[in-house]
Scaffold this active site. Structure first.
Site, PDB file in Angstrom:
ATOM      1  N   LYS A 191      -3.273   1.276 -11.313  1.00  0.00           N
ATOM      2  CA  LYS A 191      -4.018   2.393 -11.934  1.00  0.00           C
ATOM      3  C   LYS A 191      -3.329   2.870 -13.211  1.00  0.00           C
ATOM      4  O   LYS A 191      -3.976   3.414 -14.107  1.00  0.00           O
ATOM      5  CB  LYS A 191      -4.156   3.542 -10.937  1.00  0.00           C
ATOM      6  CG  LYS A 191      -4.969   3.214  -9.699  1.00  0.00           C
ATOM      7  CD  LYS A 191      -5.025   4.390  -8.750  1.00  0.00           C
ATOM      8  CE  LYS A 191      -5.771   4.044  -7.477  1.00  0.00           C
ATOM      9  NZ  LYS A 191      -5.052   3.042  -6.662  1.00  0.00           N
ATOM     10  N   TYR A 198      -7.751   7.447 -19.531  1.00  0.00           N
ATOM     11  CA  TYR A 198      -8.184   7.049 -18.187  1.00  0.00           C
ATOM     12  C   TYR A 198      -7.373   7.835 -17.159  1.00  0.00           C
ATOM     13  O   TYR A 198      -6.144   7.947 -17.278  1.00  0.00           O
ATOM     14  CB  TYR A 198      -7.983   5.547 -17.958  1.00  0.00           C
ATOM     15  CG  TYR A 198      -8.484   5.109 -16.603  1.00  0.00           C
ATOM     16  CD1 TYR A 198      -9.851   4.928 -16.365  1.00  0.00           C
ATOM     17  CD2 TYR A 198      -7.598   4.921 -15.539  1.00  0.00           C
ATOM     18  CE1 TYR A 198     -10.325   4.557 -15.120  1.00  0.00           C
ATOM     19  CE2 TYR A 198      -8.070   4.553 -14.290  1.00  0.00           C
ATOM     20  CZ  TYR A 198      -9.424   4.374 -14.082  1.00  0.00           C
ATOM     21  OH  TYR A 198      -9.896   4.021 -12.837  1.00  0.00           O
ATOM     22  N   GLU A 201       0.847  -1.188   0.000  1.00  0.00           N
ATOM     23  CA  GLU A 201       0.000   0.000   0.000  1.00  0.00           C
ATOM     24  C   GLU A 201       0.890   1.247   0.000  1.00  0.00           C
ATOM     25  O   GLU A 201       2.065   1.190   0.356  1.00  0.00           O
ATOM     26  CB  GLU A 201      -0.897   0.009   1.237  1.00  0.00           C
ATOM     27  CG  GLU A 201      -1.932  -1.105   1.258  1.00  0.00           C
ATOM     28  CD  GLU A 201      -3.014  -0.907   0.233  1.00  0.00           C
ATOM     29  OE1 GLU A 201      -3.272   0.262  -0.154  1.00  0.00           O
ATOM     30  OE2 GLU A 201      -3.603  -1.910  -0.220  1.00  0.00           O
TER      31      GLU A 201
END
Length: 363
Positions: A255, A239, A131
């Protein structure tokens, strides 16, 4: 004659006595075997080291299975060609384990659920975390506990992350140029974890003033499935690959890589462009810092929408490269075992909190 009968009677009693004694002996042996070698009903037993490993196997103890996802103990050999690894969650093997893998998210704030026995001199403790520092608790007391890091950063001991790699063979591109015919959305964003303080939220609020953005995700009240997610990215020309932090080293996630796989051009917001370019070809994506303002970015995207040949240039990288994804958690535990198996040198790591949470020195 009476003497013969008496002898026969004595022999019969002797045989009865011996038979009774043997029965007692077998009952005792059966009871002993059940007590020490048979598992009680409804219990789970872990395989023991002697039963399930070969000589010279490397034992990797998963103190917690990452996110509770267990893997086959032979998966390292079958999936990654890494031989000699024995993966186990059996804490009884702590003293024999060559490595102990601990996922940061599972650690209690007071460290109460970590091993309490002294660490054997040959054993390595592996800190695993993927993370961003922005979304990670900093826990006091970790600095001198771990001596190996498993992370996305390039300076981790074990680096694991999505990568752009040379194609192993010349294959027809399954996405481009066919994907151009499917695009009916200009700019897309799928967002669940919204935080007004994040730079990505502020930039989005400004960008939407200048260009239409097709939005999905929990924050926008439109949760979607994995299949819908993939279909959406295929339909989008651009995107918004917006990360939740822009100040921490090497944090470039799915992402960025998922749009690259599925045929959308990523518009990156996160770490500086020079860090993105360590992992992604410079002409495969757009960075918000390439423009003086959100309005300038919007004008560029609108221009590319009208100029197909210029837009196609963002797919040139696909001729020679492809995206390699990471198999979670199997690849993480297998690479950790491979590291412990091959790296026998002494090592320490005594500044984990500073290393992971300090921001980028140069923006």
């Amino acid at each position: 004659m009476s003497s013969d009968k008496s002898s026969f009677s004595h022999l019969r009693y002797l045989l009865l006595f011996l038979s009774f004694g043997l029965n007692l002996f077998f009952v005792y042996v059966y009871s002993y075997w059940n007590q020490y070698h048979k598992s009680p009903p409804n219990t789970v037993t872990y395989p023991t080291f002697r039963q399930n490993t070969v000589e010279n196997s490397t034992i990797l103890l998963l103190w917690f299975w990452p996110f509770g996802l267990q893997t086959d103990s032979n998966i390292c050999s079958t999936m990654f060609n890494i031989d000699g690894c024995f993966l186990t969650g059996d804490r009884e093997l702590y003293d024999q384990a060559h490595g102990v893998l601990i996922n940061h998210r599972d650690i209690n704030s007071d460290l109460s659920n970590l091993p309490t026995s002294p660490r054997p001199f040959f054993q390595k403790w592996i800190w695993m975390h993927f993370e961003s520092p922005e979304n990670t608790r900093k826990i006091n007391g970790l600095d001198n506990l771990f001596n190996v890091t498993l992370n996305y950063r390039r300076d981790a001991d074990i680096v694991l992350r999505e990568q752009i790699m040379l194609k192993s063979e010349h294959t027809e591109d399954a996405i481009f140029p066919q994907v151009l015919d499917k695009k009916d959305k200009l700019v897309c964003w799928i967002m669940s974890n919204w935080n007004e303080r994040h730079e990505r939220a502020k930039f989005y609020n400004e960008l939407k003033k200048h260009i239409d953005i097709y939005t999905l995700g929990r924050h926008f009240g439109k949760e979607i499935s994995d299949v819908e997610y993939k279909e959406t990215l295929t339909r989008c020309k651009f995107y918004l690959s917006f990360e939740n932090t822009n100040i921490h080293y090497d944090y470039v996630t799915e992402k960025m890589f998922n749009p690259l796989i599925l045929g959308a051009v990523p518009v990156a917001l996160g770490v500086p462009r020079y860090i993105y370019e360590r992992f992604v070809p410079e002409d495969a994506f757009i960075h918000v810092s390439d423009f003086p303002s959100a309005q300038g970015l919007a004008q560029h995207l609108l221009s590319l929408d009208k100029n197909v040949e210029e837009y196609k240039k963002y797919f040139e990288w696909r001729k020679h490269f492809e995206v390699k994804l990471v198999r979670y958690p199997a690849e993480h535990v297998c690479r950790a075992c491979e590291y412990v198996r091959t790296k026998k040198d002494y090592q320490v790591f005594n500044n984990l909190n500073k290393w992971y949470w300090d921001p980028i020195d140069q923006l």
